[in-house]
Design a protein around this motif. Structure first.
Motif, PDB file in Angstrom:
ATOM      1  N   ASP A   1       0.518   4.058  -2.718  1.00  0.00           N
ATOM      2  CA  ASP A   1       0.259   5.455  -2.358  1.00  0.00           C
ATOM      3  C   ASP A   1       1.259   6.386  -3.039  1.00  0.00           C
ATOM      4  O   ASP A   1       0.904   7.503  -3.452  1.00  0.00           O
ATOM      5  CB  ASP A   1       0.324   5.640  -0.846  1.00  0.00           C
ATOM      6  CG  ASP A   1      -0.867   5.021  -0.120  1.00  0.00           C
ATOM      7  OD1 ASP A   1      -1.868   4.702  -0.780  1.00  0.00           O
ATOM      8  OD2 ASP A   1      -0.777   4.855   1.116  1.00  0.00           O
TER       9      ASP A   1
ATOM     10  N   LYS B   1      -6.790  -2.532  -4.840  1.00  0.00           N
ATOM     11  CA  LYS B   1      -8.152  -2.410  -4.319  1.00  0.00           C
ATOM     12  C   LYS B   1      -8.144  -1.746  -2.949  1.00  0.00           C
ATOM     13  O   LYS B   1      -7.239  -1.955  -2.145  1.00  0.00           O
ATOM     14  CB  LYS B   1      -8.801  -3.794  -4.214  1.00  0.00           C
ATOM     15  CG  LYS B   1      -9.048  -4.469  -5.546  1.00  0.00           C
ATOM     16  CD  LYS B   1      -9.678  -5.842  -5.338  1.00  0.00           C
ATOM     17  CE  LYS B   1      -9.905  -6.555  -6.663  1.00  0.00           C
ATOM     18  NZ  LYS B   1     -10.455  -7.923  -6.449  1.00  0.00           N
ATOM     19  N   ASP B   2      -9.169  -0.950  -2.706  1.00  0.00           N
ATOM     20  CA  ASP B   2      -9.328  -0.337  -1.392  1.00  0.00           C
ATOM     21  C   ASP B   2      -9.934  -1.345  -0.420  1.00  0.00           C
ATOM     22  O   ASP B   2     -10.639  -2.265  -0.829  1.00  0.00           O
ATOM     23  CB  ASP B   2     -10.249   0.888  -1.481  1.00  0.00           C
ATOM     24  CG  ASP B   2      -9.593   2.041  -2.233  1.00  0.00           C
ATOM     25  OD1 ASP B   2      -8.362   2.177  -2.140  1.00  0.00           O
ATOM     26  OD2 ASP B   2     -10.321   2.792  -2.920  1.00  0.00           O
TER      27      ASP B   2
ATOM     28  N   LYS C   1       0.825  -1.205   0.000  1.00  0.00           N
ATOM     29  CA  LYS C   1       0.000   0.000   0.000  1.00  0.00           C
ATOM     30  C   LYS C   1       0.861   1.257   0.000  1.00  0.00           C
ATOM     31  O   LYS C   1       0.515   2.261  -0.647  1.00  0.00           O
ATOM     32  CB  LYS C   1      -0.935   0.000   1.205  1.00  0.00           C
ATOM     33  CG  LYS C   1      -2.039   1.040   1.094  1.00  0.00           C
ATOM     34  CD  LYS C   1      -3.069   0.884   2.181  1.00  0.00           C
ATOM     35  CE  LYS C   1      -4.253   1.835   1.933  1.00  0.00           C
ATOM     36  NZ  LYS C   1      -3.856   3.207   1.586  1.00  0.00           N
TER      37      LYS C   1
ATOM     38  N   ASN D   1      -5.000  -0.879 -10.404  1.00  0.00           N
ATOM     39  CA  ASN D   1      -5.067  -0.180  -9.124  1.00  0.00           C
ATOM     40  C   ASN D   1      -5.201  -1.186  -7.981  1.00  0.00           C
ATOM     41  O   ASN D   1      -5.908  -2.186  -8.112  1.00  0.00           O
ATOM     42  CB  ASN D   1      -6.259   0.772  -9.088  1.00  0.00           C
ATOM     43  CG  ASN D   1      -6.078   1.961 -10.007  1.00  0.00           C
ATOM     44  OD1 ASN D   1      -4.963   2.414 -10.253  1.00  0.00           O
ATOM     45  ND2 ASN D   1      -7.182   2.470 -10.532  1.00  0.00           N
TER      46      ASN D   1
END
Length: 208
Positions: A21, A55-56, A17, A53
């Motif tokens: 970011d 995933k959140d 992450k 991307n």
């Protein structure tokens, strides 16, 4: 790796992450630059078409619990591919060169900087808890020396090269950017970072 989520999985996900970011941060900096909108849109379109991307959500919600190792490995591939691709697009389109991209890396490090007073070995643990360097089973990093005033380690293998060579680039670009991110991370504490020789690094206490 275990079939159950443990601390090692969350630590690895946090590294993934962190790099994701940075990808977003780098793109956002580019979007705010005073350059031809057509070039911006072309880069953004290319990135969207050729990368994935992250995933959140919490790890437990996005990982394949039946294949945790494979799922995390795929996330690494995707975020490594994305960073190399974004850097290549920005450099190839003459928006920023590697030196300027590295400065953005330093800014990103500063925004996530470590706080407080820490020993070099503590800082080493904090940095390696943020910087993505393959899977734990790859055993990329080996601690060579650890004293009160410094730590020294080596990256035994270049786990990043394939992602950059696929674009006709050298992973030297990655390491230059990574160095500046690390310097940004430790910019507020009395520990400094340097590369002693190729892939051999040191964190050392600075005497005030």
């Amino acid at each position: 790796m275990s079939a159950f989520l443990g601390n090692i999985h969350y630590l690895l996900y946090n590294k993934i992450k962190f790099q994701s970011d940075f990808c977003d941060y780098l793109l956002n900096v580019m979007k705010e630059m005073n350059i031809d909108d057509k070039i911006k849109l072309e880069v953004i379109s290319n990135v969207e078409a050729n990368t994935v991307n992250l995933k959140d959500g919490d790890l437990q919600d996005i990982v394949d619990l039946s294949n945790i190792h494979g799922s995390l490995q795929q996330m690494i591939i995707e975020v490594e591919t994305k960073l190399a691709y974004i850097v290549d697009q920005i450099d190839r389109n003459e928006i920023m060169n590697i030196e300027n991209i590295s400065k953005i890396g330093f800014e990103f490090g500063v925004k996530n900087r470590l706080e407080g007073q820490h020993s070099p070995i503590d800082v080493y643990s904090m940095i390696t808890g943020k910087i993505l360097n393959g899977m734990p089973c790859d055993r990329v990093q080996t601690l060579l020396e650890s004293e009160d005033s410094y730590v020294k380690w080596i990256d035994r293998i270049d786990i990043h090269e394939n992602f950059w060579s696929a674009l006709g680039r050298s992973s030297d670009d990655f390491y230059q950017i990574r160095t500046e991110i690390i310097k940004g991370l430790i910019s507020n504490i009395d520990v400094e970072f340097k590369e002693l020789e190729e892939k051999v690094y040191m964190l050392f206490k600075v005497e005030n």
